[in-house]
Structure formats: structure tokens, C-alpha cells
Design an enzyme around this catalytic site. Sequence first.
Site, short mmCIF file in Angstrom:
data_model
loop_
_atom_site.label_atom_id
_atom_site.label_comp_id
_atom_site.label_asym_id
_atom_site.label_seq_id
_atom_site.Cartn_x
_atom_site.Cartn_y
_atom_site.Cartn_z
N PHE A 217 1.14 -1.11 0.29
CA PHE A 217 -0.40 0.20 -0.02
C PHE A 217 0.93 1.57 -0.03
O PHE A 217 2.15 1.20 0.57
CB PHE A 217 -0.54 0.23 1.27
N THR A 218 0.62 2.10 -0.23
CA THR A 218 0.98 3.81 -0.41
C THR A 218 0.82 3.95 1.05
O THR A 218 0.67 3.74 2.05
CB THR A 218 0.43 4.71 -1.20
N HIS A 219 2.54 4.47 1.53
CA HIS A 219 2.44 5.18 2.56
C HIS A 219 2.07 6.76 2.15
O HIS A 219 3.25 7.29 1.93
CB HIS A 219 3.62 4.71 3.18
N PRO A 220 2.06 7.48 3.71
CA PRO A 220 0.97 7.20 4.45
C PRO A 220 -0.93 7.18 4.32
O PRO A 220 -0.63 7.88 3.37
CB PRO A 220 0.92 8.77 5.79
N GLU B 50 -3.19 1.30 4.41
CA GLU B 50 -1.80 0.44 4.35
C GLU B 50 -1.87 -0.37 6.63
O GLU B 50 -1.81 -1.66 6.81
CB GLU B 50 -0.51 0.62 4.68
#
Length: 177
Positions: A162-165, A169
Amino acid sequence: MAGVQTNERGGIITDDTRTTTAPHIFAMGDVVGGLQFTYISLDDYRMVRSKVLGDGSYTLDKRGAVPYSVFMNPPFSRVGMSEEEAAKAGYKVKTARLEATAIPKALVVGQPDGLLKAVVDAGTGKILGAHLFCEESHELINLVKLAMDAGLHYTTLRDMIFTHPTMGEALNDLFNI
Ligand SMILES: Cc1cc2nc3c(=O)[nH]c(=O)nc-3n(C[C@H](O)[C@H](O)[C@H](O)COP(=O)(O)OP(=O)(O)OC[C@H]3O[C@@H](n4cnc5c(N)ncnc54)[C@H](O)[C@@H]3O)c2cc1C
């Protein structure tokens, strides 16, 4: 007079194609008297479209898990079974829990309140349900519904990039069971 019958609560009686007791009349949405959501009305329409314009293959039993959200702060969202419901249905369950305060994005946006919980079939690893009380849970719950309908093993969400932030996630950590 039109031959459309209703139940004791006033809901229009239909079969699993949303055909009423008058075979040339269909009923969709709130008037059916089930779950009263905009997306349920849309899904009822899909059944009628399938019957009238398509091959009739999309029927109520194909609907899959129905998520819903209560838009408070933070929002509460639910799909599928609770731990109790799953146990009652005879499943041996694994339960996942995560406090919202452990989610980086929740801290970034200043909303660390809440709790995320999911229930997994210990035998197959399939997700049986989730209750998410956290920032953006109304978005996250749609991801869980997708995983449930696709019959994905819970480790797919545990191990997905998943992308962060992002709140998404959090599913990595929630399903780390
Ligand atoms: C305050 C509130 C908040 C909501 N929030 C959400 C939400 O956040 N998310 C969500 O998914 N759902 C929400 N809902 C539920 C959602 O609005 C309904 O489930 C959805 O609108 C149902 O769609 P429908 O097409 O069945 O009925 P409707 O959208 O009610 O459409 C029925 C239409 O038929 C018309 N009509 C009625 N009688 C006649 C007649 N005799 N002749 C001709 N036309 C007629 C009406 O004027 C209306 O335009 C909310 C509902 C309310 C009241």
C-alpha cells in the site's frame, strides 16, 4: 389491483430478480423493504437490467457481501459477520484487532481514535467480516468487501503493498495474525 403484493411491513414482495408478484412489474430500492441504501437500489437495478436486457444471470444470490457505513467521526463501517455471528454459524475463527492509534495516517490527520477488527475463517483463511471504527473506514471497508467477494486469503491484504501514509496500509497490520 395491479397484482403487486406487499409483505406485513409494506415492502413490495419480489423474487431474486426483483420481479414482483405481477410478472411484468419490477420493484427496486427502498420499496422492497430490505437494506435501504443508495447502492442497494443501484444493485437492484442491475438485476432488472440483467433480466430485461441481458441473460438474466445477475440475481440476488450473486450480490456478495454488503458493506455499510455510519458517517460519524470517525466513521464506523461494517461488512460480513462479527466474531459472535461467525462462531454461531459454526466457524472456527481467527480474530484480528488493531487500535487506530497504531496507524501512521491516523496520527498524521489527527484522528487516532478507534479500533479495527476482522474475523477470518481459521480453516480456509477467508475473511468472514470486518468492523472498522477509524478515519476513512468508509473507504477501507470497500477493499475488505472486494477481498471477501474475490475469496482472497487474508494474507493477500496482510502482504499487499500500500502507499504510505494511507489508511489502507492499516490492513497490512490488521491482518498480521
Ligand atoms: C437522511 C437520509 C440520509 C441517507 N444517507 C444515505 C447514505 O449516506 N448512504 C446511502 O447509501 N443511503 C443513504 N440514505 C438512503 C438512500 O437515500 C435511499 O436508500 C435511496 O435514495 C433509495 O433509492 P430509491 O430509488 O429506492 O428511492 P428514492 O431515492 O426515494 O426515489 C424514489 C423516487 O420516487 C418518487 N416517487 C414517490 N412516489 C411517487 C409516485 N407516486 N409517483 C412518481 N414518483 C414517485 C420520489 O419522489 C423519489 O424521487 C439516506 C436516506 C436518508 C433519508
